[in-house]
Write an enzyme that holds these catalytic residues in place. Structure first.
Site, PDB file in Angstrom:
ATOM      1  N   LYS A 181       0.481  -1.275   0.530  1.00 43.72           N
ATOM      2  CA  LYS A 181      -0.082   0.484   0.172  1.00 43.72           C
ATOM      3  C   LYS A 181       0.974   1.468  -0.020  1.00 43.72           C
ATOM      4  O   LYS A 181       1.719   1.617   1.049  1.00 43.72           O
ATOM      5  CB  LYS A 181      -0.862   0.095   1.580  1.00 43.72           C
ATOM      6  N   GLU A 257       9.985   1.408  10.147  1.00 50.37           N
ATOM      7  CA  GLU A 257      11.315   2.536  10.001  1.00 50.37           C
ATOM      8  C   GLU A 257      10.265   3.990   9.757  1.00 50.37           C
ATOM      9  O   GLU A 257       9.466   4.043   8.878  1.00 50.37           O
ATOM     10  CB  GLU A 257      11.523   2.356   8.127  1.00 50.37           C
ATOM     11  N   CYS A 291      14.127  10.641   6.055  1.00 50.78           N
ATOM     12  CA  CYS A 291      14.350  10.287   6.834  1.00 50.78           C
ATOM     13  C   CYS A 291      15.679  10.587   7.757  1.00 50.78           C
ATOM     14  O   CYS A 291      15.817  10.549   8.655  1.00 50.78           O
ATOM     15  CB  CYS A 291      13.770   8.929   7.431  1.00 50.78           C
ATOM     16  N   GLU A 390      11.066  16.147  14.488  1.00 53.86           N
ATOM     17  CA  GLU A 390      10.767  16.051  12.586  1.00 53.86           C
ATOM     18  C   GLU A 390      10.321  16.933  11.863  1.00 53.86           C
ATOM     19  O   GLU A 390       8.671  16.562  11.732  1.00 53.86           O
ATOM     20  CB  GLU A 390      11.024  14.515  12.550  1.00 53.86           C
TER      21      GLU A 390
HETATM   22  P1  NAD Z   1       3.082   8.739   7.277  1.00 52.46           P
HETATM   23  O1  NAD Z   1       3.273   8.230   8.672  1.00 52.46           O
HETATM   24  O2  NAD Z   1       1.973   9.347   7.442  1.00 52.46           O
HETATM   25  O3  NAD Z   1       2.068   7.691   5.671  1.00 52.46           O
HETATM   26  C1  NAD Z   1       3.022   6.581   5.156  1.00 52.46           C
HETATM   27  C2  NAD Z   1       2.293   5.416   4.766  1.00 52.46           C
HETATM   28  O4  NAD Z   1       1.158   4.949   6.281  1.00 52.46           O
HETATM   29  C3  NAD Z   1       1.858   6.250   3.932  1.00 52.46           C
HETATM   30  O5  NAD Z   1       0.843   5.067   2.829  1.00 52.46           O
HETATM   31  C4  NAD Z   1       0.085   5.954   4.455  1.00 52.46           C
HETATM   32  O6  NAD Z   1      -1.204   6.131   3.626  1.00 52.46           O
HETATM   33  C5  NAD Z   1      -0.338   5.168   5.553  1.00 52.46           C
HETATM   34  N1  NAD Z   1      -1.148   4.954   6.555  1.00 52.46           N
HETATM   35  C6  NAD Z   1      -1.443   6.207   7.063  1.00 52.46           C
HETATM   36  N2  NAD Z   1      -2.200   6.368   8.190  1.00 52.46           N
HETATM   37  C7  NAD Z   1      -1.813   4.476   8.208  1.00 52.46           C
HETATM   38  C8  NAD Z   1      -2.179   3.814   9.912  1.00 52.46           C
HETATM   39  N3  NAD Z   1      -3.059   4.176  11.077  1.00 52.46           N
HETATM   40  N4  NAD Z   1      -2.094   2.985   9.583  1.00 52.46           N
HETATM   41  C9  NAD Z   1      -1.690   2.065   8.544  1.00 52.46           C
HETATM   42  N5  NAD Z   1      -0.655   2.783   6.892  1.00 52.46           N
HETATM   43  C10 NAD Z   1      -1.286   4.291   7.073  1.00 52.46           C
HETATM   44  O7  NAD Z   1       4.455   9.543   6.379  1.00 52.46           O
HETATM   45  P2  NAD Z   1       4.391   9.754   5.458  1.00 52.46           P
HETATM   46  O8  NAD Z   1       3.883  12.411   5.954  1.00 52.46           O
HETATM   47  O9  NAD Z   1       3.681   9.799   3.323  1.00 52.46           O
HETATM   48  O10 NAD Z   1       6.199   9.636   4.780  1.00 52.46           O
HETATM   49  C11 NAD Z   1       6.921  11.177   6.238  1.00 52.46           C
HETATM   50  C12 NAD Z   1       7.527  10.210   7.015  1.00 52.46           C
HETATM   51  O11 NAD Z   1       7.959   9.061   6.568  1.00 52.46           O
HETATM   52  C13 NAD Z   1       8.772  10.769   8.291  1.00 52.46           C
HETATM   53  O12 NAD Z   1       8.362  10.420   9.623  1.00 52.46           O
HETATM   54  C14 NAD Z   1      10.050  10.411   7.773  1.00 52.46           C
HETATM   55  O13 NAD Z   1      11.228  10.331   9.000  1.00 52.46           O
HETATM   56  C15 NAD Z   1       9.648   8.444   7.611  1.00 52.46           C
HETATM   57  N6  NAD Z   1      10.307   7.851   6.259  1.00 52.46           N
HETATM   58  C16 NAD Z   1      11.022   7.411   7.348  1.00 52.46           C
HETATM   59  C17 NAD Z   1      12.561   6.276   7.100  1.00 52.46           C
HETATM   60  C18 NAD Z   1      12.957   5.273   6.723  1.00 52.46           C
HETATM   61  O14 NAD Z   1      13.073   4.563   6.216  1.00 52.46           O
HETATM   62  N7  NAD Z   1      12.774   4.878   8.606  1.00 52.46           N
HETATM   63  C19 NAD Z   1      12.368   6.359   5.400  1.00 52.46           C
HETATM   64  C20 NAD Z   1      11.450   7.556   4.332  1.00 52.46           C
HETATM   65  C21 NAD Z   1      10.401   8.528   5.604  1.00 52.46           C
END
Ligand code: NAD
Length: 486
Positions: A181, A257, A291, A390
């Site tokens: 997803k 992650e 990230c 962040e």
């Molecule tokens: P997000 O947490 O808002 O969304 C990530 C994913 O989760 C999306 O596909 C979203 O649709 C889904 N999602 C949203 N609510 C959900 C729920 N309740 N249950 C399950 N899935 C759900 O993150 P974002 O804003 O899309 O991305 C930015 C974040 O990602 C930043 O915090 C960044 O640090 C993190 N990130 C971490 C890594 C890593 O490897 N540690 C890599 C890239 C990004």
């Protein structure tokens, strides 16, 4: 690439149930790129069902050579279509073109081959522990590693190919089946993989399913589904908590992650100007949407002004640019919503007593696109919210330290523990600091830890588990002990 409005469910690249679509935008221009399939709860249900049947009812999990063949086909297909995929990725993600040669495209495509090779050469599939007489019974014992089952993979948008393929590749190589997803912000990058997997590989129906959707609820649905054995999530720490709570109901293994607020430590014997210029460059790359990007620059107190000058002049020189231009380092952020969130943090920086050495808002010369200038914030302490939370924008906070131990203490005084960097003229001193910082990756004097064979992940609230490398592959395996009487 044409026809990016499909889902991959049970081997078919097809529209969403009911034919629903949503638009995907170019963040550099705000132009609509086109329509993506708006997957529904019924589509997600069908995808999980297909993945479950493919895992339970076929020999996918045990036919390692065939799995490696399919992964190499997917890598080849993405390489064949590289020109279109590069163009699409820059348009949809707004990522500067220079990153396509690394983590934004070529790195993850090559890593599919690396993990295919790993599956074939892995020496942990079966380990002979030899004979023993536990409780007096003559016995021969083995440790078998086998695929963990159905993987529910949920990803964000900042490096879509890296994030999607670093889950799909190791999970399929391990023998799992997958439902991905992807983020609503970058559906086309995922749909392109879905289409190539359906049309240009021998992946059997149900082994890989990709459900794009505008609705975050499909991620929650996937993580709560009791037919899923592992939820592999990358995203924000708050969403990670929600995923872990969903997994708790079924005691599903969760692999997380999450976010970061990593520190770039400059020791007092380092080249201050050169190190701080590098820190400023790193914070501006892809508008800070990584990230693992170091977003706290920690410098010797006595040389604070010199450090600020070096970092500020680098950021001023970089500015923001068109991501299709090979010289651009800082493109747009992904969306208007993300830009507003960053602007909220810039306002907070001023409220908390900080000031901008450079940047601090939208560039004056761009009236379209979601741009924020590379911004350097001075005058705050590590206790401020701007230094602790962040931001996910091109924003760097400069903090003073009083020696190596204090620098380490500041780095570790964070809820996160994802990455970091240390610069010193003395390699031993830099290593001593690197060992004390509680993070999953550390760069010493500009070294690059990114690579298919390098495990990546976080300490503390930056996550649980490791992605990539042998450790990332083993996340998708279960361990079984078999004992035969002799
Ligand atoms: P997000 O947490 O808002 O969304 C990530 C994913 O989760 C999306 O596909 C979203 O649709 C889904 N999602 C949203 N609510 C959900 C729920 N309740 N249950 C399950 N899935 C759900 O993150 P974002 O804003 O899309 O991305 C930015 C974040 O990602 C930043 O915090 C960044 O640090 C993190 N990130 C971490 C890594 C890593 O490897 N540690 C890599 C890239 C990004």
């Amino acid at each position: 690439m044409e026809r990016l409005d499909g889902l991959l469910v049970d081997g078919a690249y097809r529209p969403a149930t009911g034919g629903g679509t949503f638009t995907t935008l170019n963040p550099a221009t705000e132009d609509v790129l086109g329509a993506a399939a708006d997957g529904t709860a019924a589509d997600m249900d069908a995808a999980v069902d297909a993945a479950r049947r493919a895992f339970d009812g076929t020999n996918w999990a045990t036919n390692t050579a065939f799995r490696a063949h399919c992964l190499r086909q997917l890598s080849d297909a993405m390489t064949t279509h590289a020109d279109e995929l590069r163009e699409l990725t820059t348009a949809e993600v707004g990522a500067p073109a220079f990153l396509l040669g690394g983590a934004q495209f070529e790195g993850p495509v090559a890593d599919l081959r690396w993990v295919a090779d790993l599956a074939e050469s892995y020496d942990g599939w079966s380990t002979d522990l030899g004979e023993a007489k536990p409780m007096g019974v003559p016995t021969h014992r083995w440790i078998e590693r086998e695929a963990a089952g159905v993987v529910g993979a949920i990803t964000p948008w900042n490096f879509p190919h890296q994030l999607n393929l670093a889950k799909i590749g190791p999970a399929l190589a391990a023998g799992c089946t997958v439902v991905l997803k992807p983020a609503p912000d970058t559906p086309w990058c995922a749909s392109a993989v879905a289409r190539l997997a359906a049309e240009e590989t021998d992946l059997p129906p149900g082994v890989l399913n990709i459900v794009t959707s505008s609705d975050h609820a499909l991620g929650a649905q996937l993580s709560a589904d009791c037919r899923v054995d592992i939820v592999s999530f990358t995203g924000s720490t708050n969403t990670g908590r929600a995923v872990m709570r969903s997994g708790a109901e079924n005691l599903t293994k969760v692999f997380l992650e999450l976010g970061g607020k990593s520190a770039f430590l400059v020791l007092d014997d380092a080249d201050i100007a050169g190190s701080c210029a590098m820190a400023a460059f790193t914070a501006a790359v892809h508008a800070g949407q990584g990230c693992a990007i170091t977003t706290r620059l920690v410098v010797p107190r006595a040389r604070y002004d010199e450090a600020v000058d070096a970092a500020a002049s680098t950021m001023a020189m970089l500015g923001c640019g068109d991501p299709t231009d090979s010289g651009t380092v800082c493109g747009p952020v992904i969306s208007a919503r993300q830009r507003e969130r960053i602007e909220g943090y810039l306002a907070l920086a001023l409220e908390e007593g900080g000031s901008f050495a450079v940047g601090g808002g939208r560039p004056a010369d761009r009236d379209r696109g979601f741009f924020i200038e590379p911004t350097l914030i001075t005058g705050l302490t590590n206790a401020s919210r701007v230094a602790r939370e962040e931001i996910f924008g091109p924003v760097l906070v400069v903090l003073p330290h009083d020696g190596d131990d204090d620098a380490v203490a500041i780095a570790n005084d964070s809820p996160y523990g994802l990455s970091g960097a240390v610069h010193s003229a003395d390699s031993d001193r830099a290593w001593a600091v690197a060992r004390k910082v509680r993070t999953g990756t550390m760069s010493v004097n500009g070294g690059v830890w990114y690579g298919g064979d390098v495990p990546f992940g976080g300490y503390k609230q930056s996550g649980i588990g490791r992605e990539m490398g042998v450790a990332g592959f083993e996340e998708y395996l279960e361990t079984k002990a078999i004992a035969e009487a002799i």
